[in-house]
Design an enzyme around this catalytic site. Structure first.
Site, PDB file in Angstrom:
ATOM      1  N   ARG A 104       7.622  -1.180  -5.476  1.00 39.44           N
ATOM      2  CA  ARG A 104       6.951  -1.298  -6.774  1.00 39.44           C
ATOM      3  C   ARG A 104       7.970  -1.236  -7.901  1.00 39.44           C
ATOM      4  NH1 ARG A 104       1.475   1.938  -8.051  1.00 39.44           N
ATOM      5  NH2 ARG A 104       0.876   0.564  -6.354  1.00 39.44           N
ATOM      6  N   THR A 108       7.169  -2.782 -14.401  1.00 36.20           N
ATOM      7  CA  THR A 108       5.942  -3.586 -14.401  1.00 36.20           C
ATOM      8  C   THR A 108       4.863  -2.993 -13.495  1.00 36.20           C
ATOM      9  OG1 THR A 108       6.622  -4.972 -12.533  1.00 36.20           O
ATOM     10  CG2 THR A 108       7.336  -5.648 -14.736  1.00 36.20           C
ATOM     11  N   ASP A 200      -1.524   9.925   0.934  1.00 36.79           N
ATOM     12  CA  ASP A 200      -0.487   8.900   1.077  1.00 36.79           C
ATOM     13  C   ASP A 200      -0.235   8.666   2.567  1.00 36.79           C
ATOM     14  OD1 ASP A 200       2.272   7.821   1.475  1.00 36.79           O
ATOM     15  OD2 ASP A 200       2.278   7.824  -0.712  1.00 36.79           O
ATOM     16  N   ASP A 203       3.507   8.983   3.831  1.00 39.21           N
ATOM     17  CA  ASP A 203       3.973  10.366   3.889  1.00 39.21           C
ATOM     18  C   ASP A 203       3.354  11.113   5.063  1.00 39.21           C
ATOM     19  OD1 ASP A 203       5.615  10.062   1.708  1.00 39.21           O
ATOM     20  OD2 ASP A 203       4.202  10.940   0.275  1.00 39.21           O
TER      21      ASP A 203
END
Length: 209
Positions: A104, A108, A200, A203
């Protein structure tokens, strides 16, 4: 518009409950994701075409059936998607595995492709893109863009839990892609996490924070 299939099989729903549980440790989480991926692979391959062949049993020759025609490819979105691959390969070991890596952009906030490796016969294969989560939909959209740019024509998307916003985003950009999920959750929160979700996935699969 691509269809959305929610797998309500009792075994999938049962195991998904333990995947959601915050007290489920890394090893059990990984094993459960593997098992659910196998069960979902069983469901997603329900419409594969068959052809008749002759086989000699210990008793006599018989007409039986084998899968015909379609070459399959599994494409996990790195890194969390890797947790679903082995479970699928247990059922469809002849499938080839490609990989799509995205990160990512911090400014942006949009996903950027950093790694793509696909089987050489892209145009001949039916691909199943896998990721445990379909949250905002950005990563799924970009991963499927990566496949289409390289000639893939037949693509499905499979995940454990999805938010309505992610489903809508994926359908908007790729209306030809069917979506297969174990649960359609309530919404995204202000941080972009699926609610109630499962945290997550990367994770929890790999014991990182």
């Amino acid at each position: 518009m691509g269809k959305v299939y929610v797998f309500d099989h009792p075994l999938i729903q049962h195991k998904l409950t333990y995947i959601r549980n915050e007290n489920t440790g890394t090893k059990d989480f990984r094993d459960l994701v593997d098992e659910v991926a196998s069960l979902m692979a069983f469901e997603i391959t329900r419409d594969l075409p068959l052809k008749e062949v002759e086989v000699k049993t210990p008793v006599q020759t018989a007409t039986s059936k084998v899968i015909s025609g379609k070459k399959l490819g599994i494409v996990p979105i790195l890194r969390a998607g890797l947790g679903m691959v082995d479970g699928m390969l247990k059922l469809i070991p002849a499938a080839k595995v490609g990989h799509v890596g995205l990160y990512r952009d911090p400014e942006t906030l949009k996903p950027v492709e950093y790694y793509v490796k696909l089987p050489s016969d892209v145009e001949e294969r039916e691909f199943i893109v896998v990721d445990p989560m379909l949250a905002t939909g950005g990563s799924a959209v970009e991963a499927i863009n990566s496949l289409k740019k390289r000639g893939a024509r037949n693509i499905r998307f499979m995940c454990l839990v999805a938010a309505p916003e992610g489903v809508e985003e994926l359908q908007k950009h790729h209306p030809d892609v069917d979506i297969y999920i174990a649960a359609l959750d309530e919404k995204l929160n202000e941080k972009g996490y699926i609610v109630p979700g499962l945290g997550d996935a990367g994770d929890r699969l790999y014991g990182t924070k």
